[in-house]
Design an enzyme around this catalytic site. Sequence first.
Site, PDB file in Angstrom:
ATOM      1  N   TRP A 126       0.872  -1.189   0.000  1.00 21.83           N
ATOM      2  CA  TRP A 126       0.000   0.000   0.000  1.00 21.83           C
ATOM      3  C   TRP A 126       0.905   1.234   0.000  1.00 21.83           C
ATOM      4  O   TRP A 126       1.488   1.577   1.034  1.00 21.83           O
ATOM      5  CB  TRP A 126      -0.896   0.017   1.235  1.00 21.83           C
ATOM      6  CG  TRP A 126      -1.963  -1.015   1.223  1.00 21.83           C
ATOM      7  CD1 TRP A 126      -1.818  -2.340   1.508  1.00 21.83           C
ATOM      8  CD2 TRP A 126      -3.333  -0.820   0.921  1.00 21.83           C
ATOM      9  NE1 TRP A 126      -3.014  -2.984   1.397  1.00 21.83           N
ATOM     10  CE2 TRP A 126      -3.970  -2.066   1.038  1.00 21.83           C
ATOM     11  CE3 TRP A 126      -4.087   0.292   0.560  1.00 21.83           C
ATOM     12  CZ2 TRP A 126      -5.327  -2.238   0.808  1.00 21.83           C
ATOM     13  CZ3 TRP A 126      -5.442   0.125   0.335  1.00 21.83           C
ATOM     14  CH2 TRP A 126      -6.046  -1.123   0.448  1.00 21.83           C
ATOM     15  N   PRO A 133       0.577   4.490   0.303  1.00 21.31           N
ATOM     16  CA  PRO A 133       0.483   5.531   1.324  1.00 21.31           C
ATOM     17  C   PRO A 133       1.179   5.152   2.637  1.00 21.31           C
ATOM     18  O   PRO A 133       1.793   6.005   3.282  1.00 21.31           O
ATOM     19  CB  PRO A 133      -1.025   5.705   1.542  1.00 21.31           C
ATOM     20  CG  PRO A 133      -1.650   5.231   0.275  1.00 21.31           C
ATOM     21  CD  PRO A 133      -0.763   4.113  -0.197  1.00 21.31           C
ATOM     22  N   CYS A 134       1.096   3.887   3.005  1.00 20.57           N
ATOM     23  CA  CYS A 134       1.742   3.443   4.252  1.00 20.57           C
ATOM     24  C   CYS A 134       3.254   3.627   4.158  1.00 20.57           C
ATOM     25  O   CYS A 134       3.892   4.165   5.052  1.00 20.57           O
ATOM     26  CB  CYS A 134       1.441   1.967   4.522  1.00 20.57           C
ATOM     27  SG  CYS A 134      -0.298   1.587   4.711  1.00 20.57           S
ATOM     28  N   MET A 135       3.802   3.150   3.067  1.00 18.94           N
ATOM     29  CA  MET A 135       5.252   3.202   2.908  1.00 18.94           C
ATOM     30  C   MET A 135       5.736   4.633   2.710  1.00 18.94           C
ATOM     31  O   MET A 135       6.805   4.999   3.178  1.00 18.94           O
ATOM     32  CB  MET A 135       5.682   2.305   1.749  1.00 18.94           C
ATOM     33  CG  MET A 135       5.270   0.836   1.939  1.00 18.94           C
ATOM     34  SD  MET A 135       5.740   0.125   3.538  1.00 18.94           S
ATOM     35  CE  MET A 135       7.492  -0.026   3.321  1.00 18.94           C
TER      36      MET A 135
END
Length: 156
Positions: A69, A71-73
């Site tokens: 995902w 956005p998380c990274m």
Amino acid sequence: MKLKIARQVLLIISFVILVACVPQQAPASTSAQIIAPAFTLDNAIGDQVSLSDYAGTPVLLFFHMAVGWPPCMKQIVDLQNSSEFQALNVQVISIARDSVAEMATESVALGITDIPVLSDPDLQVSADYDVLQWAIDNGEPSHTFVLVNKDGKIVW
């Protein structure tokens, strides 16, 4: 626009960390702070990392969805590269359900070098920190931050 939102989120997190790191006495009506559950997990290169490795240092645990995902990274990269955040002297630890192999590939591709990216494949640590109450439909934790102060107590 995205940069402006990211900076606002970072400033909010920074403020919360600053407030949480300042010694405060809990009001008489509240219970004592909770001791952060101990854990040891494998990181993206297969080494084991424990919360106790950071004893005496505030730690921001970032529980999140899979490394796939973006956005998380991206949030991990933003925290790693922010001089304002680094000035707070708070260690960030990323925790997701992915395998070490999946994490290694993504971490290298994004240049994540200063933030441990840990594998919680059975979600036991996520459960211990009670972050699964905000899980997405597939059972993975959503974006959830837990701040552990230098004394090992959960303060946010």
